[in-house]
Write a protein that holds these residues in place. Structure first.
Motif, PDB file in Angstrom:
ATOM      1  N   UNK A  29       0.823  -1.210   0.000  1.00 33.34           N
ATOM      2  CA  UNK A  29       0.000   0.000   0.000  1.00 33.34           C
ATOM      3  C   UNK A  29       0.856   1.260   0.000  1.00 33.34           C
ATOM      4  N   UNK A  30       1.991   1.201   0.694  1.00 35.27           N
ATOM      5  CA  UNK A  30       2.891   2.365   0.735  1.00 35.27           C
ATOM      6  C   UNK A  30       3.551   2.599  -0.617  1.00 35.27           C
ATOM      7  N   UNK A  31       3.950   1.531  -1.265  1.00 34.70           N
ATOM      8  CA  UNK A  31       4.670   1.659  -2.536  1.00 34.70           C
ATOM      9  C   UNK A  31       3.754   1.815  -3.741  1.00 34.70           C
ATOM     10  N   UNK A  32       2.475   1.540  -3.578  1.00 35.48           N
ATOM     11  CA  UNK A  32       1.570   1.588  -4.727  1.00 35.48           C
ATOM     12  C   UNK A  32       1.530   2.958  -5.407  1.00 35.48           C
ATOM     13  N   UNK A  33       1.473   4.098  -4.668  1.00 35.67           N
ATOM     14  CA  UNK A  33       1.418   5.400  -5.359  1.00 35.67           C
ATOM     15  C   UNK A  33       2.635   5.693  -6.225  1.00 35.67           C
ATOM     16  N   UNK A  34       3.779   5.076  -5.912  1.00 36.19           N
ATOM     17  CA  UNK A  34       4.991   5.342  -6.693  1.00 36.19           C
ATOM     18  C   UNK A  34       5.481   4.071  -7.379  1.00 36.19           C
ATOM     19  N   UNK A  35       4.572   3.120  -7.597  1.00 39.66           N
ATOM     20  CA  UNK A  35       4.985   1.844  -8.197  1.00 39.66           C
ATOM     21  C   UNK A  35       5.510   2.037  -9.611  1.00 39.66           C
ATOM     22  N   UNK A  36       4.841   2.878 -10.415  1.00 37.09           N
ATOM     23  CA  UNK A  36       5.289   3.096 -11.783  1.00 37.09           C
ATOM     24  C   UNK A  36       6.658   3.761 -11.817  1.00 37.09           C
ATOM     25  N   UNK A  37       6.865   4.719 -10.910  1.00 34.99           N
ATOM     26  CA  UNK A  37       8.154   5.400 -10.881  1.00 34.99           C
ATOM     27  C   UNK A  37       9.270   4.439 -10.485  1.00 34.99           C
ATOM     28  N   UNK A  38       8.979   3.565  -9.499  1.00 34.29           N
ATOM     29  CA  UNK A  38       9.986   2.589  -9.084  1.00 34.29           C
ATOM     30  C   UNK A  38      10.281   1.594 -10.204  1.00 34.29           C
ATOM     31  N   UNK A  39       9.240   1.182 -10.923  1.00 37.54           N
ATOM     32  CA  UNK A  39       9.457   0.245 -12.026  1.00 37.54           C
ATOM     33  C   UNK A  39      10.292   0.885 -13.126  1.00 37.54           C
ATOM     34  N   UNK A  40       9.966   2.120 -13.498  1.00 38.19           N
ATOM     35  CA  UNK A  40      10.757   2.806 -14.530  1.00 38.19           C
ATOM     36  C   UNK A  40      12.194   3.027 -14.068  1.00 38.19           C
ATOM     37  N   UNK A  41      12.368   3.367 -12.788  1.00 35.11           N
ATOM     38  CA  UNK A  41      13.718   3.545 -12.269  1.00 35.11           C
ATOM     39  C   UNK A  41      14.498   2.237 -12.312  1.00 35.11           C
ATOM     40  N   UNK A  42      13.823   1.124 -11.969  1.00 36.75           N
ATOM     41  CA  UNK A  42      14.490  -0.174 -12.030  1.00 36.75           C
ATOM     42  C   UNK A  42      14.867  -0.542 -13.463  1.00 36.75           C
ATOM     43  N   UNK A 174      16.141   6.159  -9.126  1.00 35.44           N
ATOM     44  CA  UNK A 174      17.220   5.770 -10.044  1.00 35.44           C
ATOM     45  C   UNK A 174      18.584   5.981  -9.402  1.00 35.44           C
ATOM     46  N   UNK A 175      18.766   7.106  -8.742  1.00 34.75           N
ATOM     47  CA  UNK A 175      20.044   7.380  -8.072  1.00 34.75           C
ATOM     48  C   UNK A 175      20.327   6.333  -6.998  1.00 34.75           C
ATOM     49  N   UNK A 176      19.310   5.981  -6.217  1.00 32.02           N
ATOM     50  CA  UNK A 176      19.492   4.973  -5.174  1.00 32.02           C
ATOM     51  C   UNK A 176      19.836   3.610  -5.771  1.00 32.02           C
ATOM     52  N   UNK A 177      19.138   3.212  -6.838  1.00 29.69           N
ATOM     53  CA  UNK A 177      19.392   1.907  -7.440  1.00 29.69           C
ATOM     54  C   UNK A 177      20.760   1.848  -8.104  1.00 29.69           C
ATOM     55  N   UNK A 178      21.212   2.963  -8.656  1.00 34.57           N
ATOM     56  CA  UNK A 178      22.543   2.964  -9.266  1.00 34.57           C
ATOM     57  C   UNK A 178      23.646   2.872  -8.210  1.00 34.57           C
ATOM     58  N   UNK A 179      23.414   3.460  -7.046  1.00 33.52           N
ATOM     59  CA  UNK A 179      24.443   3.437  -6.004  1.00 33.52           C
ATOM     60  C   UNK A 179      24.404   2.149  -5.185  1.00 33.52           C
TER      61      UNK A 179
END
Length: 366
Positions: A29-42, A174-179
């Motif tokens: 539920x917490x991640x749902x509002x930013x799920x698309x952004x997290x997927x694109x960042x991944x 994206x910055x977090x996943x790259x680091x």
């Protein structure tokens, strides 16, 4: 898993299982509002990971600096074309207003309006008469609608703010996943209930799907824009480069597609008294520009993932219908995940079952 490890296992209490399910639901539920952004960042992080490693070496091991450089360059790469379109629209704005005004007041449009019923004819004639003839009249007309203009600007600012927020969330992820992406992947592999290495194999599949979809989308958009430019030049469309640039960007939007721009240009040619060129451009849009997306993109994804072209095509269509534009990635990923899980099962859990043929569609790991 060894015998000692099995002997040390304890039955899991039902309360703990319920607590684990509750925690999982809350995290979802917490991640749902930013799920698309997290997927694109991944997706972007998996594609940029080879560059991140090389740049980290050049930066003497400073991963944060390398990730910051890549994130900044990506933002510039995304905003640069948008700024180019805005610049072209502003520079060609006066000519565009004049072209629309001349088209609406042409003899061909007047003949079409004359064939309408009386009530509709008067309404359309009044609307054409109120259409600004040049950019100066357009600015003067907007001055008389301060309230409407303010509301429109307010909505535009709200949409822009929402896009900026989602873009910022994606950039931060994206910055977090790259680091820390490599550490996160290995941590997930360790805590995952799957066998050691299976989670990494699924992440490898995810990376192949992401790269294949993004690369195929970019190549397909470029080919569609080039094909559309040829049609614009043959048909004599005004500002063919601008229309080709617009075609390239709309090719990334599945609900619109590149052919829509060609059809719009065809309608303009028809209204300006060029029926044969308009018919040619309409046929060109459907048979050439439109089919490029249905032929080249599945072919490129198939070559990148070794999945049958029919499965790729229907995964793209079904993914877009179910999830919207993000389904362009989720659709092929769902098919690839299904085949990967089947391959894992028959390889790791039933290796002696000769009745089951090798799972088709995915590149087999050694």
């Amino acid at each position: 898993m060894t015998t000692d490890a099995v002997s040390r296992e304890k039955p899991v209490p039902r309360f703990f299982l319920g607590l684990l399910v509750l925690a999982t639901v809350l995290v979802g539920a917490v991640l749902r509002p930013v799920a698309k952004e997290l997927l694109l960042a991944a997706v972007l992080a998996s594609i940029l990971w080879p560059l991140q490693r090389r740049l980290t070496v050049w930066c003497r091991g400073r991963r944060g600096v390398a990730a910051g450089v890549l994130t900044f360059l990506l933002i510039v790469l995304l905003l640069g074309p948008v700024a180019t379109i805005v610049t072209v629209i502003i520079s060609d704005g006066a000519a565009g207003v004049q072209f629309v005004s001349d088209t609406l007041r042409s003899e061909q449009v007047a003949d079409l309006v004359g064939r309408l019923p009386a009530s509709a004819r008067d309404f359309v004639s009044d609307a054409i008469a109120q259409t600004p003839r040049d950019l100066g009249e357009l600015v003067s007309a907007l001055d008389g609608y301060e309230g409407m203009a303010a509301a429109t600007v307010g909505k535009a600012l709200a949409v822009t703010g929402a896009l900026a927020f989602h873009g910022a969330m994606m950039a931060i992820a994206l910055f977090f996943l790259l680091t820390r992406g490599a550490e996160l992947v290995h941590w997930i592999d360790e805590v995952s209930p799957l066998e050691p290495g299976q989670t990494l194999e699924l992440f490898s599949m995810f990376r192949r799907v992401a790269y294949a979809v993004v690369a195929s989308s970019a190549v397909t958009a470029a080919v569609q824009a080039a094909a559309a430019l040829v049609g614009y030049l043959i048909a004599g469309v005004p500002s063919p480069v601008f229309f080709a640039l617009l075609t390239f960007f709309l090719a990334f939007i599945p609900s619109l597609g590149a052919a829509v721009v060609c059809l719009f240009a065809s309608a303009l040619l028809l209204l300006t008294g060029h029926p044969y060129m308009a018919a040619f451009l309409a046929v060109w849009a459907v048979l050439v520009v439109g089919l490029v997306d249905n032929l080249i993109k599945p072919l490129l994804i198939r070559r990148g993932l070794e999945i049958h072209g029919g499965a790729v095509f229907f995964s793209l269509v079904g993914g877009i219908a179910a999830f919207g534009a993000i389904g362009l990635i989720i659709g092929p990923m769902a098919v690839a995940l299904f085949l990967a899980v089947l391959r894992m099962y028959h390889r790791d859990y039933s290796p002696g079952d000769g009745r089951v043929p090798p799972v088709p569609g995915l590149r087999h790991q050694p």
